[in-house]
Design an enzyme around this catalytic site. Structure first.
Site, short mmCIF file in Angstrom:
data_model
loop_
_atom_site.label_atom_id
_atom_site.label_comp_id
_atom_site.label_asym_id
_atom_site.label_seq_id
_atom_site.Cartn_x
_atom_site.Cartn_y
_atom_site.Cartn_z
N GLU A 94 0.89 -1.21 -0.14
CA GLU A 94 -0.04 0.02 -0.03
C GLU A 94 0.95 1.27 -0.06
OE1 GLU A 94 -3.24 -0.16 -0.24
OE2 GLU A 94 -3.90 -2.12 0.36
N CYS A 111 -2.36 9.29 2.14
CA CYS A 111 -2.07 8.53 1.03
C CYS A 111 -3.01 8.91 -0.08
CB CYS A 111 -2.04 7.25 1.07
SG CYS A 111 -3.40 6.41 2.20
P1 NAD Z 1 8.03 5.39 4.60
O1 NAD Z 1 8.16 4.71 3.53
O2 NAD Z 1 8.98 6.47 5.05
O3 NAD Z 1 8.00 4.43 5.92
C1 NAD Z 1 6.99 3.74 6.22
C2 NAD Z 1 7.51 2.31 6.86
O4 NAD Z 1 8.15 1.45 6.24
C3 NAD Z 1 8.05 2.79 8.37
O5 NAD Z 1 7.55 1.90 9.20
C4 NAD Z 1 9.53 2.74 8.01
O6 NAD Z 1 10.20 2.41 8.89
C5 NAD Z 1 9.34 1.33 7.02
N1 NAD Z 1 10.35 1.35 5.90
C6 NAD Z 1 11.14 2.19 5.34
N2 NAD Z 1 12.07 1.52 4.58
C7 NAD Z 1 12.07 0.33 4.69
C8 NAD Z 1 12.62 -0.59 4.03
N3 NAD Z 1 13.68 -0.46 2.99
N4 NAD Z 1 12.50 -1.92 4.31
C9 NAD Z 1 11.36 -2.01 5.39
N5 NAD Z 1 10.71 -1.31 6.20
C10 NAD Z 1 10.94 0.15 5.44
O7 NAD Z 1 6.72 6.05 4.71
P2 NAD Z 1 6.10 7.36 5.79
O8 NAD Z 1 6.75 8.66 5.26
O9 NAD Z 1 6.01 6.75 6.90
O10 NAD Z 1 4.68 7.61 5.15
C11 NAD Z 1 4.26 8.41 3.97
C12 NAD Z 1 4.14 7.50 2.73
O11 NAD Z 1 3.01 6.12 2.98
C13 NAD Z 1 3.35 8.23 1.54
O12 NAD Z 1 4.06 7.72 0.33
C14 NAD Z 1 1.94 7.74 1.60
O13 NAD Z 1 1.12 7.69 0.31
C15 NAD Z 1 2.18 6.22 1.86
N6 NAD Z 1 0.92 5.61 2.63
C16 NAD Z 1 0.46 4.72 1.72
C17 NAD Z 1 -0.87 4.25 2.25
C18 NAD Z 1 -1.71 3.27 1.27
O14 NAD Z 1 -2.74 2.87 1.77
N7 NAD Z 1 -1.49 3.09 -0.16
C19 NAD Z 1 -1.21 4.55 3.44
C20 NAD Z 1 -0.71 5.37 4.29
C21 NAD Z 1 0.62 5.88 3.79
#
Ligand code: NAD
Length: 511
Positions: free
Chosen positions: A264, A298
């Site tokens: 997601e 998102c």
């Molecule tokens: P992010 O990608 O920085 O982090 C999200 C999560 O992933 C965190 O828990 C982080 O620690 C973890 N993470 C980061 N890199 C990783 C890796 N290489 N391997 C494993 N885990 C890793 O995102 P954010 O800044 O917390 O959130 C914003 C983003 O999330 C936006 O792009 C938003 O659109 C997206 N989002 C999407 C949905 C959806 O349902 N499509 C819902 C909520 C947020």
């Protein structure tokens, strides 16, 4: 007692020394601290121990053990436990909603809405616990019958983003639990305290019902800790919510071991406003979509594609609506918009503004960073609007901030083309009272997104539908409809109740 102390006391938490748990009790580990700062006032609100490999490994053993118990519990009984979690969440709704608002920065109303979403998914999962249906199929062989059963996968790893610090976990965990899986959750390193609070609530319910530790697991840390889940062959499904960059990394790691993923990821959501739109509804939907959660959903509305005949009228309404927005402490209910999550996010907002202006964007509502009394955290920005051309590079990117791009179209085909011509495919909307253009937008030749709405904005999905998007949004589906199937393995059974052994396709193998 200040607000934070009162919330922690009501939620039964201390703000230090917690980070890895396999249920009610916390592993007494030592290690590096993860610090959580509130974007509301910039204060340090929690120090949480980052999970080290040793505690992670122990937790995974607990989860493996717990799975052997939990998978044998009848699904409706598992539903009963989830019902109790829903009741516990109802009791804590105000405190948890306030903590979400304080730790993440969304408005208190949206914090409450997030907890309500958790309660709703609990209710949905309870019903689902009696409806994990498989099909029966007529067999081509005499005295044979065929059916399919759905079995749990095992351990589900949940990686969540900061912007929905608790709801996304519940979408995954509640459905996983009724399906018979156990879960390990790696919340965003920016919002560990709300995660700890949820883990405590769920862990207590499992313990009160006499279940072993390890049905609900929590680990805290950053990307490196998340990567352990992606690489771990003990985890059958990784459900990851966050940026497209993160999703690409998780997808590769899980695919290389042939595990399953639900991804997601980022969105770049647009609303098409046609000449047949009700402009009151269109404006309200666009403003909430662009400004709600300070543009950090998102599903936030990032692009408005407006027909030339109503373009100036829409622009005027937007300018007037933006002039009335109140920005400030999200716990004060008179404010419409709170802060961005941290100063890094403010930097990304400023960089996007600079870049799009370089590309030729014209300011409609000016950007800016607020300072002075009430804005000491440095995370409060002005929601802004730019007139752009659809091909600008920044218009095709997701900037997680309240920046709205306004563009003009002449024909519906052109509007749909502009709409779909971005790498992301999460949410979309058309504002129109014309049935032909509305259904055209919903058709296979219309929106290419996972979510397509008519006369509502792009954000604010209900839990009853399957949630997720296409293209760089990752293709996953969570929450309602039949999204539960991704959390189970399908087993096809063929039963011979005759006294012969006929082979399929009529093959003869006589000895
Ligand atoms: P992010 O990608 O920085 O982090 C999200 C999560 O992933 C965190 O828990 C982080 O620690 C973890 N993470 C980061 N890199 C990783 C890796 N290489 N391997 C494993 N885990 C890793 O995102 P954010 O800044 O917390 O959130 C914003 C983003 O999330 C936006 O792009 C938003 O659109 C997206 N989002 C999407 C949905 C959806 O349902 N499509 C819902 C909520 C947020």
């Amino acid at each position: 007692m200040n607000l934070l102390q009162a919330l922690l006391s009501n939620l039964g938490l201390s703000s230090e020394n917690m980070g890895t748990s396999s249920g009610k009790s916390w592993y007494p580990t030592t290690g590096d601290y993860l610090e959580s700062y509130s974007p509301v006032d910039g204060k340090l609100i929690a120090k949480v121990i980052q999970t080290d490999w040793k505690s992670y490994d122990r937790l995974l053993s607990d989860l493996q053990m717990a799975f052997t118990t939990w998978r044998d519990v009848p699904a409706p009984r598992r539903g009963e436990i989830v019902r109790q979690i829903g009741m516990a969440l109802r009791e804590k709704k105000e405190d948890l909603g306030r903590l979400v608002s304080y730790e993440m920065g969304k408005s208190y109303q949206e914090g409450l809405g997030e907890v309500q979403e958790m309660i709703d998914i609990c209710d949905f999962a309870v019903g689902l616990s009696r409806q994990l249906y498989g099909l029966t199929m007529p067999s081509e062989r005499v005295n044979h019958t065929m059916m399919e059963q759905w079995h749990p996968l095992g351990i589900v790893g949940i990686i969540s983003a900061f912007n929905f610090p608790v709801a996304v976990w519940s979408w995954n965990a509640m459905i996983s639990w009724v399906c018979g899986n156990v879960c390990v959750w790696k919340p965003s390193e920016k919002t560990p305290l709300t995660a700890i609070s949820c883990q405590k609530i769920a862990g207590e319910v499992f313990a009160q019902n006499g279940f072993p530790e390890g049905i609900s697991g929590l680990i805290c840390g950053g990307a490196d800790v998340g990567a352990w889940l992606a690489e771990d062959t003990r985890i059958q499904l990784v459900s990851a919510t966050g940026s497209t960059r993160m999703g690409k990394s998780v997808a590769v790691a899980v695919a290389s071991r042939l595990g399953k993923t639900i991804l997601e990821l980022g969105g770049n959501n647009a609303i098409i406003i046609t000449p047949n739109a009700d402009l009151d509804i269109a404006t309200r939907g666009a403003v909430f979509g662009a400004v709600g959660t300070a543009g950090q959903r998102c599903t936030s509305t990032r692009r408005l594609i407006v027909h030339e005949d109503v373009y100036e009228a829409v622009k005027k309404r937007l300018v007037s609506a933006y002039a009335q927005l109140k920005i400030g402490n999200p716990l004060e209910e008179s404010n419409h918009m709170g802060p961005l999550i941290d100063q890094e996010a403010v930097g990304q907002y400023l960089a996007a503004v600079e870049e799009v202006e370089k590309e030729g964007a014209q300011v409609v509502v000016a950007p800016g960073v607020l300072d002075g009394s009430g804005f000491e955290s440095g995370c409060y920005v002005l929601p802004c609007i730019f007139e752009v051309e659809p091909h600008y590079r920044m218009v095709k990117e997701e900037t997680f901030a309240p920046i709205l791009y306004l563009m003009k179209y002449r024909s519906l085909e052109e509007a749909i083309h502009i709409h779909n011509d971005v790498p992301q495919g999460l949410s979309s909307a058309i504002m129109s009272t014309d049935v032909r253009e509305s259904y055209r937008f919903l058709s296979a030749a219309g929106s290419d997104c996972g979510i397509a709405n008519v006369n509502i904005g792009t954000s604010g999905a209900e839990i009853g539908g399957a949630f997720g998007g296409e293209k760089e949004t990752g293709g996953g589906r969570e929450s309602g409809s039949d999204a539960w199937k991704a959390y189970m393995r399908r087993q096809t059974n063929t039963i011979n109740y005759g006294n012969q052994l006929p082979l399929a396709q009529g093959i003869r193998f006589d000895t």
